[in-house]
Motif scaffolding. Structure first.
Motif, PDB file in Angstrom:
ATOM      1  N   THR A  29       1.042  -1.247  -0.093  1.00  0.00           N
ATOM      2  CA  THR A  29      -0.017   0.069   0.045  1.00  0.00           C
ATOM      3  C   THR A  29       0.818   1.196  -0.097  1.00  0.00           C
ATOM      4  OG1 THR A  29      -1.678  -1.197   1.194  1.00  0.00           O
ATOM      5  CG2 THR A  29      -1.890   1.080   1.388  1.00  0.00           C
ATOM      6  N   SER A  31       2.428   4.502   0.872  1.00  0.00           N
ATOM      7  CA  SER A  31       2.784   5.144   2.098  1.00  0.00           C
ATOM      8  C   SER A  31       4.124   5.998   2.367  1.00  0.00           C
ATOM      9  CB  SER A  31       2.997   3.961   3.225  1.00  0.00           C
ATOM     10  OG  SER A  31       4.232   3.487   2.947  1.00  0.00           O
ATOM     11  N   PRO A  75      11.347   6.954   5.181  1.00  0.00           N
ATOM     12  CA  PRO A  75      10.028   7.540   4.693  1.00  0.00           C
ATOM     13  C   PRO A  75      10.463   8.874   3.911  1.00  0.00           C
ATOM     14  CG  PRO A  75      10.532   7.586   7.126  1.00  0.00           C
ATOM     15  CD  PRO A  75      11.680   6.708   6.780  1.00  0.00           C
ATOM     16  N   THR A  86      -0.955   8.195   1.893  1.00  0.00           N
ATOM     17  CA  THR A  86      -1.835   6.743   1.541  1.00  0.00           C
ATOM     18  C   THR A  86      -2.685   7.129   0.379  1.00  0.00           C
ATOM     19  OG1 THR A  86      -3.388   7.310   3.488  1.00  0.00           O
ATOM     20  CG2 THR A  86      -1.194   5.828   3.780  1.00  0.00           C
TER      21      THR A  86
END
Length: 130
Positions: A29, A31, A75, A86
């Motif tokens: 997913t 992110s 990240p 997201t």
């Protein structure tokens, strides 16, 4: 990623973005640390401008690292083209706007601008880098 320029052929990388380690694919997913996937491909384009890393991906967005990452799954600091890390909608809320993307496939830049080939919207956007 490499911590230094390799001096031999077939040198092993030191870390991977979008994956938890060097031996796992990074699907998942969308992110801050995982690339979104789509038919457009992911990741689709990469550029560095003033020591910031920009990566366009299949979640119709561009992830921004304020400095060059040095660890697995690092990240991103910001996202362009979506309201959150997201989200992955084409053109964010379904409308073509000055801040939305549909399958960005190319990035380039200079000291003043980042140029985005917004392929699905058949246009090139120029985004200030300062």
């Amino acid at each position: 990623g490499f911590n230094s320029i390799p001096s031999a052929s077939a040198a092993a990388a030191n870390f991977a973005l979008g994956a938890p380690n060097l031996t796992t694919a990074g699907a998942g997913t969308a992110s801050a640390s995982r690339f979104g996937t789509s038919a457009a491909g992911s990741p689709a384009a990469v550029t560095v401008i003033d020591s910031k890393l920009y990566i366009a991906d299949g979640a119709n967005r561009i992830l921004v690292w304020n400095s060059l990452p040095t660890a697995n799954d690092a990240p991103a600091n910001a996202v362009l083209g979506q309201a959150s890390f997201t989200a992955n909608k084409i053109n964010a809320d379904g409308l073509v706007t000055e801040s939305s993307f549909n399958a960005p496939q190319g990035l380039a830049g200079d000291a003043d601008w980042m140029y985005v080939a917004d392929t699905g919207n058949v246009r090139v956007l120029m985004i200030p880098t300062h």
